[in-house]
Design a protein around this motif. Structure first.
Motif, PDB file in Angstrom:
ATOM      1  N   MET A 339      -4.280   1.292  97.386  1.00 43.61           N
ATOM      2  CA  MET A 339      -3.421   0.960  97.455  1.00 43.61           C
ATOM      3  C   MET A 339      -2.324   1.763  98.568  1.00 43.61           C
ATOM      4  O   MET A 339      -2.887   2.976  98.648  1.00 43.61           O
ATOM      5  N   CYS A 340      -1.560   0.749  99.487  1.00 47.34           N
ATOM      6  CA  CYS A 340      -0.986   2.163 100.164  1.00 47.34           C
ATOM      7  C   CYS A 340      -0.023   3.496  99.898  1.00 47.34           C
ATOM      8  O   CYS A 340       1.049   3.280  98.550  1.00 47.34           O
ATOM      9  N   ALA A 341       0.416   4.414 101.048  1.00 52.12           N
ATOM     10  CA  ALA A 341       1.144   5.480 100.590  1.00 52.12           C
ATOM     11  C   ALA A 341       2.299   5.223 100.405  1.00 52.12           C
ATOM     12  O   ALA A 341       3.021   4.383 100.685  1.00 52.12           O
ATOM     13  N   GLY A 342       2.715   5.900  99.304  1.00 46.75           N
ATOM     14  CA  GLY A 342       4.299   5.289  98.979  1.00 46.75           C
ATOM     15  C   GLY A 342       4.284   3.766  97.861  1.00 46.75           C
ATOM     16  O   GLY A 342       5.108   3.712  97.608  1.00 46.75           O
ATOM     17  N   CYS A 343       3.073   3.175  97.379  1.00 51.20           N
ATOM     18  CA  CYS A 343       3.412   2.151  96.249  1.00 51.20           C
ATOM     19  C   CYS A 343       3.635   3.013  95.237  1.00 51.20           C
ATOM     20  O   CYS A 343       3.171   3.698  94.844  1.00 51.20           O
ATOM     21  N   PRO A 344       4.610   1.263  94.450  1.00 53.17           N
ATOM     22  CA  PRO A 344       5.158   1.911  93.509  1.00 53.17           C
ATOM     23  C   PRO A 344       4.315   1.645  92.095  1.00 53.17           C
ATOM     24  O   PRO A 344       4.462   2.235  91.459  1.00 53.17           O
ATOM     25  N   GLY A 364      -3.844  -8.368  91.556  1.00 53.20           N
ATOM     26  CA  GLY A 364      -2.655  -8.045  92.658  1.00 53.20           C
ATOM     27  C   GLY A 364      -3.051  -6.313  92.874  1.00 53.20           C
ATOM     28  O   GLY A 364      -4.991  -6.308  92.531  1.00 53.20           O
ATOM     29  N   CYS A 365      -2.726  -5.985  93.963  1.00 55.04           N
ATOM     30  CA  CYS A 365      -2.606  -4.849  94.418  1.00 55.04           C
ATOM     31  C   CYS A 365      -3.117  -4.046  93.814  1.00 55.04           C
ATOM     32  O   CYS A 365      -3.799  -3.144  93.650  1.00 55.04           O
ATOM     33  N   TYR A 366      -2.535  -3.925  92.379  1.00 56.53           N
ATOM     34  CA  TYR A 366      -2.645  -3.407  91.307  1.00 56.53           C
ATOM     35  C   TYR A 366      -3.871  -2.851  90.696  1.00 56.53           C
ATOM     36  O   TYR A 366      -4.945  -1.898  90.214  1.00 56.53           O
ATOM     37  N   ASP A 438       6.406  -4.598  88.559  1.00 50.74           N
ATOM     38  CA  ASP A 438       7.297  -5.290  88.885  1.00 50.74           C
ATOM     39  C   ASP A 438       7.778  -4.752  90.478  1.00 50.74           C
ATOM     40  O   ASP A 438       8.199  -3.894  90.493  1.00 50.74           O
ATOM     41  N   ASN A 439       6.770  -5.676  90.727  1.00 49.34           N
ATOM     42  CA  ASN A 439       7.138  -4.826  92.451  1.00 49.34           C
ATOM     43  C   ASN A 439       8.182  -5.829  93.606  1.00 49.34           C
ATOM     44  O   ASN A 439       7.281  -5.464  95.354  1.00 49.34           O
ATOM     45  N   SER A 440       8.412  -6.505  93.198  1.00 52.18           N
ATOM     46  CA  SER A 440       9.143  -7.839  93.806  1.00 52.18           C
ATOM     47  C   SER A 440       8.492  -8.510  94.517  1.00 52.18           C
ATOM     48  O   SER A 440       9.321  -8.880  95.483  1.00 52.18           O
ATOM     49  N   PRO A 511      10.528  -1.919  94.487  1.00 51.42           N
ATOM     50  CA  PRO A 511       9.830  -2.731  94.931  1.00 51.42           C
ATOM     51  C   PRO A 511       8.619  -2.483  96.099  1.00 51.42           C
ATOM     52  O   PRO A 511       8.519  -1.377  96.338  1.00 51.42           O
ATOM     53  N   CYS A 512       6.897  -3.346  96.750  1.00 54.20           N
ATOM     54  CA  CYS A 512       6.342  -2.886  97.662  1.00 54.20           C
ATOM     55  C   CYS A 512       7.378  -2.524  98.968  1.00 54.20           C
ATOM     56  O   CYS A 512       8.276  -2.478  99.412  1.00 54.20           O
ATOM     57  N   VAL A 513       6.675  -1.139  99.109  1.00 52.90           N
ATOM     58  CA  VAL A 513       6.966  -0.423  99.988  1.00 52.90           C
ATOM     59  C   VAL A 513       7.129  -0.989 101.650  1.00 52.90           C
ATOM     60  O   VAL A 513       7.373  -0.453 102.233  1.00 52.90           O
ATOM     61  N   LEU A 514       6.537  -1.974 101.656  1.00 50.56           N
ATOM     62  CA  LEU A 514       6.402  -2.672 102.719  1.00 50.56           C
ATOM     63  C   LEU A 514       7.699  -3.953 102.701  1.00 50.56           C
ATOM     64  O   LEU A 514       6.979  -4.154 104.362  1.00 50.56           O
TER      65      LEU A 514
HETATM   66  S1  SF4 Z   1       1.854  -3.515  96.322  1.00 49.38           S
HETATM   67 FE1  SF4 Z   1       2.785  -3.270  98.434  1.00 49.38          FE
HETATM   68  S2  SF4 Z   1       3.111  -1.371  98.653  1.00 49.38           S
HETATM   69 FE2  SF4 Z   1       1.116  -1.601  96.510  1.00 49.38          FE
HETATM   70  S3  SF4 Z   1       0.066  -1.951  97.717  1.00 49.38           S
HETATM   71 FE3  SF4 Z   1       0.256  -3.550  97.091  1.00 49.38          FE
HETATM   72  S4  SF4 Z   1       0.952  -3.842  99.926  1.00 49.38           S
HETATM   73 FE4  SF4 Z   1       1.182  -1.544  99.625  1.00 49.38          FE
END
Ligand code: SF4
Ligand SMILES: Cc1ncc(C[n+]2csc(CCOP(=O)(O)OP(=O)(O)O)c2C)c(N)n1
Ligand code: SF4
Lengths: 576, 190
Positions: A339-344, A364-366, A438-440, A511-514
């Protein structure tokens, strides 16, 4: 015009030039770019549907109305859309319809490596399989004609290597996309038993006609070597690896239409060679067919059903020596995705792991919450399975489980197939706790809009699902929202909802930091004099934090100032 | 002409996509048959990423296997070590010496093999390692590491300097062209 295109862009151009009018898809690697490239054209309708079944049914509706249509999905997406596919085979089409499906041998980004060709056989629909971008363009373009000529949906099978490899394509012009007239035809389009019984023989006749035509199909090609010793039947990217190694030293029958297979062509080819091989990735589909003809063949004894091939696979099977190479003796640590730095998502997973909660996960990313140091997941099966799985888990283990087990699911996945599971939780009554992350955005597949984001595929404003109201409407009275950057709030919510003697939903919202719309904050810094090397901040697994000279340090180029690590430091060493 | 194989390796988010786009464009313009292959997906989340670029009269396979690469361009030291076995024993590597800790190193489950390039050189691999970050910053952005590396790599292949510049003009957004031309030159002259 000659262009270097990835396979998926070539498919999009082929469909578009072939007179496409509508595309409805759900994202999934490695199929996503087909629809993203289609969406760049303003003279056709494109959309992200909530799931693959909806997408295929939308494409059916357009076809019924007389328009050439498509839907694109990854291999597991076809499981979700299998229901309409099998009966679409009976109804056939009005406007041509192409179903693009992308397999992922070696599972670069998938949960299994199923072989989509089985669907073509089982649903009795023709399938085309290109081996490079030029073929992807040509096959996609002509698939509409095939579809209309034989009155059937056509499957276009891609795989990761073809979908994501660029090669040179000579592009033509767009064909006029005229919408055919619509006429009511109950016998063809109302599939109730009386009508379906009449359509099934039509399907069998069609398959027989297609099988006959396959012998002359321009996409099944024969290249004979000077000597008639080795003969290889192959398709898709396996063909490329075979050519790379064998050049013109072996005779090759390249299958561009893996369903139905060309019996006569195969018999003729087999008769002309001394030893016959079938080289195909994943399952022995062509091989089994060849065997069923009573022809002796070598296949999966030499070429594994697992993973991808390469030129090396072919060379090794034919006893050629591998090229010399040099590698390091030092251990080279892996570099898994994270997961990215700051990922919600991180704050919620940290809290779940800290409280030793059993977590039924989703996709998902999670899903990356499963990797060290968080190790926060217990299961991941398929999209939507977190909520329904939690209900079954809680039914099996009762109150003891209800108090320490949750489901986590992303916003896009909840729209895809989580809602029905939540209805079941309410209707069949478990005190389950569901966390919607919910990262939108649909993060994992590269940030596509979905019905919860308020935007459509073009980025234009669209109707937005109110998740809180939706969950209540589905029968969940306890619905609350937390900010996953606030660790205390996460912990309180999880504890209270697990303790509640009724089902509940926690919406973890940020929301997703990206996302471009998200304003990140300046990087935090760690005061090395205050840092006591306790490594507590490290337990978050934020890629921006690492240990240097025994002290924790934040990489200012990665940190987005989310402030989660700061809440963990007992010595006040982390500051803005 | 035999097929030439190049690999571009690095860490997700380092900008290897632009490098392969530039290279692909250049090789098409030079009249070669070209295949460029990258895997999207999980790799975007800070994982190891690899792109294969192959060109010649007729290219079949889009991928490169062990002992086959004529060149490897690495954006990061550990990734150079990871893919070393893909290089022909007489191939050439161009490596940015930047170190980015992967998660196993961050959490203390593994150590970063800092001297690994020296080890590979001792074993006989041709490795041209240098700091691409400083010239990138000098050119105007740390993000230009990719183009600095391409400049350094250009010294090893037989394609005139102006052709590279022409490809940069095509592959890069207009407002970044000047900066990237500077970055390319700094890599080329280094
Ligand atoms: S939700 Fe966004 S911040 Fe989190 S891992 Fe996926 S791309 Fe990165
Ligand atoms: C049936 C099916 N379709 C598509 C996919 C590909 N896929 C994996 S995760 C995902 C969506 C993830 O979005 P979301 O749930 O919002 O979570 P996020 O990645 O944003 O955290 C998709 C489409 C899949 N695995 N299975
Ligand atoms: S504030 Fe802390 S947790 Fe958040 S991104 Fe920066 S280093 Fe990572």
């Amino acid at each position: 015009m000659k262009k270097l295109l990835i396979g998926n862009q070539a498919v999009a151009m082929g469909l578009y030039h072939g007179g496409l009018g509508l595309a409805s898809s759900y994202p999934g690697t490695p199929s996503t770019e087909i629809t993203e490239f289609l969406a760049m054209n303003d003279d056709i309708h494109t959309e992200w549907a909530p799931n693959e079944k909806v997408a295929m049914e939308v494409a059916f509706g357009a076809s019924l109305a007389g328009m050439r249509s498509t839907c694109a999905m990854k291999h597991v997406g076809l499981n979700v859309a299998a229901d309409p596919l099998f009966t679409l085979s009976y109804t056939g089409v009005n406007g041509g319809m192409v179903v693009c499906v992308a397999d992922d041998p070696a599972m670069h980004s998938s949960q299994n490596e199923q072989d989509s060709r089985h669907y073509a056989i089982a649903a009795k629909v023709p399938m085309l399989e290109p081996a490079d971008s030029a073929e992807a363009y040509a096959f996609a373009r002509s698939a509409f004609e095939l579809s209309e000529k034989y009155d059937t949906p056509v499957l276009l099978r891609m795989c990761t290597r073809i979908a994501h490899s660029q090669s040179i394509v000579e592009l033509g012009e767009r064909e006029a996309a005229d919408v055919k007239p619509y006429e009511k035809n109950p016998g063809k389009y109302i599939m109730m038993p009386g009508n379906a019984k009449k359509r099934h023989p039509v399907v069998e006749d069609r398959t027989a006609a297609l099988a006959e035509a396959a012998n002359d199909c321009i996409y099944n090609t024969v290249e004979m070597a000077a000597d008639g010793k080795i003969g290889i039947i192959t398709s898709g990217c396996s063909y490329l690896y075979v050519k790379e190694v064998m050049g013109d030293k072996a005779s090759i029958l390249k299958i561009g239409m893996p369903n139905p297979l060309p019996e006569k062509l195969i018999r003729d080819f087999a008769a002309k060679v001394e030893k016959l091989y079938v080289i195909e990735e994943l399952d022995p589909v062509i091989e089994n067919f060849v065997r069923s003809l009573g022809i002796e063949v070598t296949g999966k004894e030499l070429f594994s059903p697992i993973g991808e091939f390469s030129q090396q696979t072919i060379a090794a099977a034919f006893g050629l020596e591998a090229p010399a190479s040099i590698s390091a003796d030092s251990a080279v640590p892996g570099r898994p995705p994270m997961m990215c730095a700051g990922c919600p998502h991180r704050g919620m997973f940290y809290t779940l792991a800290k409280n030793k909660i059993t977590v039924l996960g989703d996709i998902g990313c999670y899903t990356l919450g499963a990797v060290p140091p968080l190790n926060a997941l217990d299961s991941t099966l398929c999209m939507g399975a977190s909520i329904s799985g939690l209900h079954g888990f809680n039914k099996a283990r009762g109150e003891e489980a209800e108090g320490k087990t949750v489901a986590v699911i992303g916003d896009s996945t909840f729209m895809h197939s989580g809602m029905t599971g939540l209805v079941n939780v309410a209707y069949n009554a478990t005190n389950s706790t569901v966390i919607i992350l919910d990262n939108s955005i649909t993060g994992m597949t590269g940030h596509q809009q979905n019905p919860t984001t308020g935007y459509n595929i073009k980025g234009d404003p669209a109707a937005k699902v109110d998740l809180e109201a939706l969950c209540r409407a589905l029968g969940i009275a306890r619905v609350r929202v937390v900010d996953p950057y606030d660790l205390k709030a996460c912990e309180t919510a999880i504890k209270e909802e697990l303790a509640a003697r009724e089902p509940s939903v926690i919406i973890s919202r940020r929301p997703c930091v990206l996302l471009k719309s998200v304003k990140t904050k300046p990087a935090l810094v760690i005061d090395p004099d205050k840092c006591k090397s306790c490594k507590r901040c490290m337990s978050l697994g934020c890629p921006a934090i690492s240990m240097h000279g025994g002290k924790a340090r934040i990489d200012a180029t990665l940190c987005v100032g989310c402030g989660v690590c700061k809440q963990l430091c007992a010595f006040d060493a982390i500051s803005e | 002409m035999k097929t030439t194989s190049i690999m571009i390796v690095g860490v997700g988010g380092q900008g290897s996509l632009l490098a392969s786009k530039l290279l692909g464009q250049l090789l098409v313009d030079e009249g070669y048959d070209v295949k460029v292959s990258e895997v999207h997906g999980m790799s975007q989340r800070g994982g190891s990423v690899v792109t294969y670029v192959r060109y010649g009269d007729k290219v079949y396979s889009p991928i490169v296997t062990e002992g086959e690469a004529d060149y490897i361009i690495s954006f990061e030291k550990l990734e150079a070590a990871r893919y070393a076995a893909f290089l022909k024993t007489d191939g050439q590597m161009v490596v940015n010496t930047q170190e980015i800790d992967p998660m196993p190193v961050i959490i203390g489950a593994a150590t970063y093999p800092t001297d690994v390039l020296d080890e590979l050189k001792q074993k006989g691999l041709n490795i041209d390692d240098f700091d691409a970050l400083t010239p990138a910053v000098e050119a105007g952005s740390s993000k230009a590491v990719n183009i600095v590396l391409m400049g350094r790599f250009a010294k090893y292949v037989d394609i005139p300097y102006e052709r590279w510049i022409a490809a940069i003009e095509k592959a890069v957004k207009p407002k970044f062209v000047e900066m990237n031309k500077r970055a390319f030159e700094l890599g080329y002259r280094s």
